[in-house]
Design a protein around this motif. Structure first.
Motif, mmCIF file in Angstrom:
data_model
loop_
_atom_site.group_PDB
_atom_site.id
_atom_site.type_symbol
_atom_site.label_atom_id
_atom_site.label_comp_id
_atom_site.label_asym_id
_atom_site.label_seq_id
_atom_site.Cartn_x
_atom_site.Cartn_y
_atom_site.Cartn_z
ATOM 1 N N GLU A 56 0.845 -1.204 0.000
ATOM 2 C CA GLU A 56 0.000 0.000 0.000
ATOM 3 C C GLU A 56 0.883 1.258 0.000
ATOM 4 O OE1 GLU A 56 -3.788 1.879 -0.056
ATOM 5 O OE2 GLU A 56 -3.305 -0.244 -0.265
ATOM 6 N N CYS A 60 0.852 4.082 -2.998
ATOM 7 C CA CYS A 60 0.597 5.504 -2.722
ATOM 8 C C CYS A 60 1.765 6.380 -3.181
ATOM 9 C CB CYS A 60 0.317 5.725 -1.238
ATOM 10 S SG CYS A 60 -1.299 5.122 -0.714
ATOM 11 N N LEU A 65 -0.196 9.795 -4.317
ATOM 12 C CA LEU A 65 -1.531 10.037 -3.766
ATOM 13 C C LEU A 65 -1.526 10.996 -2.577
ATOM 14 C CD1 LEU A 65 -2.995 6.435 -4.049
ATOM 15 C CD2 LEU A 65 -3.373 8.391 -5.560
ATOM 16 N N ASP A 66 -0.345 11.320 -2.075
ATOM 17 C CA ASP A 66 -0.179 12.326 -1.028
ATOM 18 C C ASP A 66 1.276 12.780 -1.108
ATOM 19 O OD1 ASP A 66 -0.618 14.010 1.135
ATOM 20 O OD2 ASP A 66 -0.978 12.430 2.598
ATOM 21 N N ILE A 71 4.663 10.504 3.235
ATOM 22 C CA ILE A 71 4.442 9.047 3.187
ATOM 23 C C ILE A 71 5.711 8.293 3.564
ATOM 24 C CG2 ILE A 71 3.933 7.089 1.669
ATOM 25 C CD1 ILE A 71 1.969 8.911 0.165
ATOM 26 N N ASN A 91 -9.114 -2.862 2.827
ATOM 27 C CA ASN A 91 -9.694 -1.819 1.986
ATOM 28 C C ASN A 91 -10.771 -1.165 2.835
ATOM 29 O OD1 ASN A 91 -11.530 -0.544 0.099
ATOM 30 N ND2 ASN A 91 -10.279 -1.506 -1.485
ATOM 31 N N SER A 119 -0.087 10.816 6.715
ATOM 32 C CA SER A 119 -0.821 10.920 5.455
ATOM 33 C C SER A 119 -2.326 10.775 5.692
ATOM 34 C CB SER A 119 -0.362 9.815 4.493
ATOM 35 O OG SER A 119 -1.164 9.793 3.334
ATOM 36 N N ARG A 121 -4.105 9.268 3.710
ATOM 37 C CA ARG A 121 -4.423 7.964 3.124
ATOM 38 C C ARG A 121 -4.610 6.970 4.277
ATOM 39 N NH1 ARG A 121 -6.244 8.349 -1.676
ATOM 40 N NH2 ARG A 121 -5.899 6.112 -1.776
ATOM 41 N N ASP A 122 -5.845 6.804 4.711
ATOM 42 C CA ASP A 122 -6.134 6.080 5.952
ATOM 43 C C ASP A 122 -5.741 4.610 5.919
ATOM 44 O OD1 ASP A 122 -8.696 4.517 5.145
ATOM 45 O OD2 ASP A 122 -9.228 6.579 4.659
ATOM 46 N N GLN A 123 -5.626 4.012 4.743
ATOM 47 C CA GLN A 123 -5.236 2.604 4.674
ATOM 48 C C GLN A 123 -3.764 2.404 5.038
ATOM 49 O OE1 GLN A 123 -8.586 1.166 1.509
ATOM 50 N NE2 GLN A 123 -6.518 1.063 0.800
#
Length: 156
Positions: A56, A60, A65-66, A71, A91, A119, A121-123
């Motif tokens: 993941e 990212c 994605l961030d 990250i 997910n 981040s 991006r919570d995952q």
């Protein structure tokens, strides 16, 4: 609402969270019958492509994605602290949980803190927080079950 729903909605035993871009195709009672384990504290989806959070992080970073440095710093912080990445990658577009369970509240509060401090991006942070919890009963939902009952719309 996704992470800290217990702060605004605590009158039910369980809560189902689905992302805003998810459309329900079939009866939710039927979905729960095949996807929820009554002994579980939380049920989450297996990720359809990634087996661990390391994949993941790579995704990212590769798709930008961030903020890349944010990250990379988050990943380094996690693994330097002894994070073992021992849970399957999830997910987070669907989460079923016992809203009033104190361990779930603690998990969600800590997850929210990670998202605020790293981040968005919570995952990336879910499994890190999950690994620190003790005694939670986790049920993983196979992705095909999700696909049978829900469809994903593109983000605008």
């Amino acid at each position: 609402y996704k992470i800290c729903n217990h702060l605004v909605d605590s009158e039910y035993d369980i809560r189902i969270y689905i992302d805003a871009n998810i459309q329900i195709k079939k009866n939710l009672d039927s979905f729960l019958a095949i996807s929820w384990n009554n002994l579980a504290d939380i049920a989450i989806l297996y990720h359809p492509y990634h087996t661990d959070v390391t994949q993941e992080f790579r995704a990212c970073l590769g798709r930008e994605l961030d903020n890349t440095e944010l990250i990379k710093s988050q990943k380094k912080t996690y693994f330097d602290s002894g994070f073992e990445d021992k849970y399957p990658q999830v997910n987070n577009r669907l989460i079923i949980r016992r809203t009033n369970n104190h361990q779930i509240k603690r998990l969600m509060n800590e997850w929210f803190n990670q998202v605020l401090n790293h981040s968005f991006r919570d995952q990336l942070s879910f499994n890190y927080v999950l690994e620190k919890q003790q005694g939670l009963s986790i049920h993983y939902i196979e992705y095909w079950k999700f696909s049978a009952y829900f469809s994903k719309k593109d983000h605008k």
